[in-house]
Scaffold this motif. Structure first.
Motif, PDB file in Angstrom:
ATOM      1  N   SER A   1       0.815  -1.206   0.000  1.00 22.32           N
ATOM      2  CA  SER A   1       0.000   0.000   0.000  1.00 22.32           C
ATOM      3  C   SER A   1       0.850   1.259   0.000  1.00 22.32           C
ATOM      4  O   SER A   1       0.347   2.341  -0.196  1.00 22.32           O
ATOM      5  CB  SER A   1      -0.922   0.001   1.222  1.00 22.32           C
ATOM      6  N   ARG A   2       2.136   1.120   0.217  1.00 21.07           N
ATOM      7  CA  ARG A   2       3.002   2.284   0.303  1.00 21.07           C
ATOM      8  C   ARG A   2       3.710   2.595  -1.002  1.00 21.07           C
ATOM      9  O   ARG A   2       4.548   3.473  -1.055  1.00 21.07           O
ATOM     10  CB  ARG A   2       4.029   2.084   1.401  1.00 21.07           C
ATOM     11  N   GLY A   3       3.421   1.869  -2.059  1.00 22.13           N
ATOM     12  CA  GLY A   3       4.073   2.101  -3.333  1.00 22.13           C
ATOM     13  C   GLY A   3       5.220   1.138  -3.551  1.00 22.13           C
ATOM     14  O   GLY A   3       5.453   0.224  -2.782  1.00 22.13           O
ATOM     15  N   PHE A   4       5.937   1.356  -4.618  1.00 20.92           N
ATOM     16  CA  PHE A   4       7.039   0.459  -4.983  1.00 20.92           C
ATOM     17  C   PHE A   4       8.297   0.792  -4.186  1.00 20.92           C
ATOM     18  O   PHE A   4       8.689   1.944  -4.069  1.00 20.92           O
ATOM     19  CB  PHE A   4       7.335   0.580  -6.477  1.00 20.92           C
ATOM     20  N   ARG A   5       8.899  -0.233  -3.642  1.00 20.35           N
ATOM     21  CA  ARG A   5      10.174  -0.109  -2.938  1.00 20.35           C
ATOM     22  C   ARG A   5      11.051  -1.282  -3.337  1.00 20.35           C
ATOM     23  O   ARG A   5      10.555  -2.365  -3.637  1.00 20.35           O
ATOM     24  CB  ARG A   5       9.973  -0.147  -1.424  1.00 20.35           C
ATOM     25  N   LEU A   6      12.344  -1.072  -3.317  1.00 21.38           N
ATOM     26  CA  LEU A   6      13.271  -2.168  -3.569  1.00 21.38           C
ATOM     27  C   LEU A   6      13.196  -3.163  -2.421  1.00 21.38           C
ATOM     28  O   LEU A   6      13.083  -2.775  -1.262  1.00 21.38           O
ATOM     29  CB  LEU A   6      14.703  -1.646  -3.702  1.00 21.38           C
ATOM     30  N   GLY A   7      13.253  -4.444  -2.752  1.00 25.74           N
ATOM     31  CA  GLY A   7      13.198  -5.490  -1.734  1.00 25.74           C
ATOM     32  C   GLY A   7      14.569  -5.745  -1.154  1.00 25.74           C
ATOM     33  O   GLY A   7      15.367  -6.480  -1.718  1.00 25.74           O
ATOM     34  N   ARG A   8      14.866  -5.140  -0.043  1.00 26.89           N
ATOM     35  CA  ARG A   8      16.197  -5.256   0.566  1.00 26.89           C
ATOM     36  C   ARG A   8      16.393  -6.595   1.286  1.00 26.89           C
ATOM     37  O   ARG A   8      17.515  -7.035   1.459  1.00 26.89           O
ATOM     38  CB  ARG A   8      16.419  -4.121   1.570  1.00 26.89           C
ATOM     39  N   ASP A   9      15.316  -7.246   1.687  1.00 32.24           N
ATOM     40  CA  ASP A   9      15.458  -8.465   2.477  1.00 32.24           C
ATOM     41  C   ASP A   9      15.745  -9.706   1.624  1.00 32.24           C
ATOM     42  O   ASP A   9      16.423 -10.613   2.068  1.00 32.24           O
ATOM     43  CB  ASP A   9      14.219  -8.691   3.335  1.00 32.24           C
ATOM     44  N   ARG A  10      15.245  -9.757   0.394  1.00 36.09           N
ATOM     45  CA  ARG A  10      15.440 -10.929  -0.457  1.00 36.09           C
ATOM     46  C   ARG A  10      16.172 -10.586  -1.741  1.00 36.09           C
ATOM     47  O   ARG A  10      15.958 -11.205  -2.769  1.00 36.09           O
ATOM     48  CB  ARG A  10      14.080 -11.551  -0.802  1.00 36.09           C
TER      49      ARG A  10
ATOM     50  N   VAL B   1      20.839  -8.880  -6.472  1.00 36.52           N
ATOM     51  CA  VAL B   1      21.754  -7.878  -7.000  1.00 36.52           C
ATOM     52  C   VAL B   1      21.447  -6.527  -6.360  1.00 36.52           C
ATOM     53  O   VAL B   1      22.204  -6.035  -5.548  1.00 36.52           O
ATOM     54  CB  VAL B   1      21.674  -7.801  -8.539  1.00 36.52           C
ATOM     55  N   MET B   2      20.322  -5.927  -6.730  1.00 33.86           N
ATOM     56  CA  MET B   2      19.953  -4.628  -6.163  1.00 33.86           C
ATOM     57  C   MET B   2      18.555  -4.618  -5.551  1.00 33.86           C
ATOM     58  O   MET B   2      18.136  -3.617  -5.007  1.00 33.86           O
ATOM     59  CB  MET B   2      20.040  -3.553  -7.242  1.00 33.86           C
ATOM     60  N   GLY B   3      17.818  -5.703  -5.660  1.00 32.75           N
ATOM     61  CA  GLY B   3      16.505  -5.796  -5.056  1.00 32.75           C
ATOM     62  C   GLY B   3      15.348  -5.390  -5.938  1.00 32.75           C
ATOM     63  O   GLY B   3      14.230  -5.232  -5.453  1.00 32.75           O
ATOM     64  N   VAL B   4      15.580  -5.228  -7.244  1.00 29.39           N
ATOM     65  CA  VAL B   4      14.511  -4.795  -8.143  1.00 29.39           C
ATOM     66  C   VAL B   4      13.461  -5.890  -8.308  1.00 29.39           C
ATOM     67  O   VAL B   4      12.262  -5.646  -8.168  1.00 29.39           O
ATOM     68  CB  VAL B   4      15.084  -4.369  -9.512  1.00 29.39           C
ATOM     69  N   CYS B   5      13.885  -7.099  -8.603  1.00 28.97           N
ATOM     70  CA  CYS B   5      12.928  -8.199  -8.785  1.00 28.97           C
ATOM     71  C   CYS B   5      12.176  -8.510  -7.490  1.00 28.97           C
ATOM     72  O   CYS B   5      10.988  -8.819  -7.517  1.00 28.97           O
ATOM     73  CB  CYS B   5      13.649  -9.444  -9.283  1.00 28.97           C
ATOM     74  N   SER B   6      12.847  -8.409  -6.368  1.00 29.50           N
ATOM     75  CA  SER B   6      12.199  -8.621  -5.082  1.00 29.50           C
ATOM     76  C   SER B   6      11.158  -7.536  -4.818  1.00 29.50           C
ATOM     77  O   SER B   6      10.078  -7.814  -4.296  1.00 29.50           O
ATOM     78  CB  SER B   6      13.247  -8.635  -3.976  1.00 29.50           C
ATOM     79  N   GLY B   7      11.467  -6.306  -5.172  1.00 29.67           N
ATOM     80  CA  GLY B   7      10.507  -5.214  -5.020  1.00 29.67           C
ATOM     81  C   GLY B   7       9.296  -5.383  -5.918  1.00 29.67           C
ATOM     82  O   GLY B   7       8.162  -5.122  -5.512  1.00 29.67           O
ATOM     83  N   ILE B   8       9.527  -5.841  -7.150  1.00 30.29           N
ATOM     84  CA  ILE B   8       8.415  -6.088  -8.072  1.00 30.29           C
ATOM     85  C   ILE B   8       7.532  -7.201  -7.539  1.00 30.29           C
ATOM     86  O   ILE B   8       6.300  -7.110  -7.589  1.00 30.29           O
ATOM     87  CB  ILE B   8       8.956  -6.429  -9.480  1.00 30.29           C
ATOM     88  N   SER B   9       8.136  -8.262  -7.012  1.00 29.27           N
ATOM     89  CA  SER B   9       7.334  -9.367  -6.477  1.00 29.27           C
ATOM     90  C   SER B   9       6.544  -8.947  -5.245  1.00 29.27           C
ATOM     91  O   SER B   9       5.413  -9.390  -5.054  1.00 29.27           O
ATOM     92  CB  SER B   9       8.220 -10.564  -6.155  1.00 29.27           C
ATOM     93  N   ASP B  10       7.106  -8.095  -4.406  1.00 27.22           N
ATOM     94  CA  ASP B  10       6.367  -7.589  -3.247  1.00 27.22           C
ATOM     95  C   ASP B  10       5.209  -6.701  -3.682  1.00 27.22           C
ATOM     96  O   ASP B  10       4.127  -6.761  -3.108  1.00 27.22           O
ATOM     97  CB  ASP B  10       7.293  -6.797  -2.320  1.00 27.22           C
ATOM     98  N   TYR B  11       5.442  -5.861  -4.669  1.00 33.10           N
ATOM     99  CA  TYR B  11       4.414  -4.919  -5.119  1.00 33.10           C
ATOM    100  C   TYR B  11       3.216  -5.641  -5.735  1.00 33.10           C
ATOM    101  O   TYR B  11       2.073  -5.299  -5.462  1.00 33.10           O
ATOM    102  CB  TYR B  11       5.004  -3.946  -6.133  1.00 33.10           C
TER     103      TYR B  11
END
Length: 73
Positions: free
Chosen positions: A16-25, A28-38
């Motif tokens: 609900s807070r928008g797109f963020r990089l996934g730092r926990d999983r 490389v830089m967390g882009v795919c993890s952020g997309i999967s969370d979003y």
């Protein structure tokens, strides 16, 4: 009506807070993890789709990946 609750740890609510990089999983830089969370889907599917898109698109998604990594967060 009964209050049935099904617990499933693989399903994640849409952020609900928008797109963020996934730092926990991140790998490389967390882009795919952020997309999967979003979008609430598995991070492995996002990574496979990203690699396939990079190969099909002759590497153009690498530039998009870097742009998202630098702009997000």
């Amino acid at each position: 009506m009964s209050d049935l609750r099904f617990e499933d740890s693989t399903v994640r609510p849409v952020a609900s807070r928008g797109f963020r990089l996934g730092r926990d999983r991140k790998k490389v830089m967390g882009v795919c993890s952020g997309i999967s969370d979003y979008f609430g889907i598995d991070v492995t599917l996002v990574r496979i789709a990203w690699v396939a898109g990079t190969l099909i698109g002759f590497g153009s998604l690498i530039l998009i990946y870097l742009a998202v990594a630098l702009i997000a967060d």
